[in-house]
Write an enzyme that holds these catalytic residues in place. Structure first.
Site, mmCIF file in Angstrom:
data_model
loop_
_atom_site.group_PDB
_atom_site.id
_atom_site.type_symbol
_atom_site.label_atom_id
_atom_site.label_comp_id
_atom_site.label_asym_id
_atom_site.label_seq_id
_atom_site.Cartn_x
_atom_site.Cartn_y
_atom_site.Cartn_z
ATOM 1 N N ARG A 30 6.038 12.643 -33.454
ATOM 2 C CA ARG A 30 6.290 13.559 -34.572
ATOM 3 C C ARG A 30 5.210 14.630 -34.653
ATOM 4 N NH1 ARG A 30 10.728 11.652 -36.687
ATOM 5 N NH2 ARG A 30 11.041 9.403 -36.715
ATOM 6 N N ASP A 31 5.673 15.870 -34.936
ATOM 7 C CA ASP A 31 4.736 16.965 -35.115
ATOM 8 C C ASP A 31 3.884 16.705 -36.359
ATOM 9 O OD1 ASP A 31 4.748 20.176 -34.022
ATOM 10 O OD2 ASP A 31 3.754 19.759 -35.938
ATOM 11 N N HIS A 101 5.537 21.468 -24.150
ATOM 12 C CA HIS A 101 6.165 20.571 -25.126
ATOM 13 C C HIS A 101 7.436 21.219 -25.630
ATOM 14 C CE1 HIS A 101 3.154 23.139 -27.071
ATOM 15 N NE2 HIS A 101 3.957 23.195 -28.118
HETATM 16 P P1 5GP Z 1 3.267 25.408 -30.159
HETATM 17 O O1 5GP Z 1 2.910 26.434 -31.209
HETATM 18 O O2 5GP Z 1 2.195 25.301 -29.099
HETATM 19 O O3 5GP Z 1 4.647 25.593 -29.595
HETATM 20 O O4 5GP Z 1 3.334 24.025 -30.931
HETATM 21 C C1 5GP Z 1 2.243 23.176 -31.088
HETATM 22 C C2 5GP Z 1 2.646 22.133 -32.104
HETATM 23 O O5 5GP Z 1 1.727 21.058 -32.041
HETATM 24 C C3 5GP Z 1 2.621 22.658 -33.564
HETATM 25 O O6 5GP Z 1 3.915 22.532 -34.147
HETATM 26 C C4 5GP Z 1 1.564 21.763 -34.239
HETATM 27 O O7 5GP Z 1 1.894 21.419 -35.574
HETATM 28 C C5 5GP Z 1 1.527 20.544 -33.326
HETATM 29 N N1 5GP Z 1 0.251 19.844 -33.308
HETATM 30 C C6 5GP Z 1 -0.978 20.413 -33.225
HETATM 31 N N2 5GP Z 1 -1.930 19.461 -33.210
HETATM 32 C C7 5GP Z 1 -1.269 18.267 -33.288
HETATM 33 C C8 5GP Z 1 -1.723 16.899 -33.310
HETATM 34 O O8 5GP Z 1 -2.909 16.575 -33.244
HETATM 35 N N3 5GP Z 1 -0.756 15.944 -33.391
HETATM 36 C C9 5GP Z 1 0.576 16.245 -33.468
HETATM 37 N N4 5GP Z 1 1.432 15.244 -33.561
HETATM 38 N N5 5GP Z 1 1.032 17.516 -33.443
HETATM 39 C C10 5GP Z 1 0.112 18.505 -33.350
#
Ligand code: 5GP
Ligand code: ZN
Length: 116
Positions: A30-31, A101
């Protein structure tokens, strides 16, 4: 593993995450800051910076990520009303974590695909 990479550290168990699905090659969790009622991230366990790098280096694992995302969507009850699968690549897309991701988003109407 890239020791400086947040998601590699989640794969290694060094940083906790709420894991919802795991295969030999993928992990789904989960995010931490959900943008929808269901917001799950699906990653390959191996480090690849973005989807282009993964698809070129290991297309089989890219397919595993897609299959895992479909399994998560089914398990989270998103098949009937639908869901969105997003992979941000690079700065224009707002990619924050440089370990590829796929975001599985759903549970409510998600609005327009791209906000300008
Ligand atoms: P991006 O912007 O790179 O596509 O998405 C990165 C995602 O990683 C974001 O939605 C953010 O909330 C999530 N995220 C960042 N740090 C962590 C973490 O430590 N644990 C989890 N589960 N999600 C994270
Ligand atoms: Zn990584």
């Amino acid at each position: 593993m890239d020791t400086d990479c947040l998601f590699c550290r989640i794969v290694a168990g060094e940083i906790p995450a709420t894991v919802v699905h795991e295969t030999d090659t993928t992990l789904a969790f989960r995010d931490i800051q959900p943008k929808a009622p269901v917001h799950v991230l699906v990653i390959p366990k191996d480090h690849h910076p973005d989807i282009a790098a993964l698809a070129l280096a290991d297309p089989g694992v890219a397919a595993d990520v897609l299959a895992a995302a479909a399994t998560v969507a089914e398990a989270e009850g998103l098949r009937t009303d639908g869901f969105r699968l997003i992979v941000n690549n690079g700065s224009h897309a707002g990619q924050e974590v440089a370990h590829v991701h796929a975001h599985v988003l759903g549970g409510a109407p998600l609005g327009p695909m791209v906000c300008r």
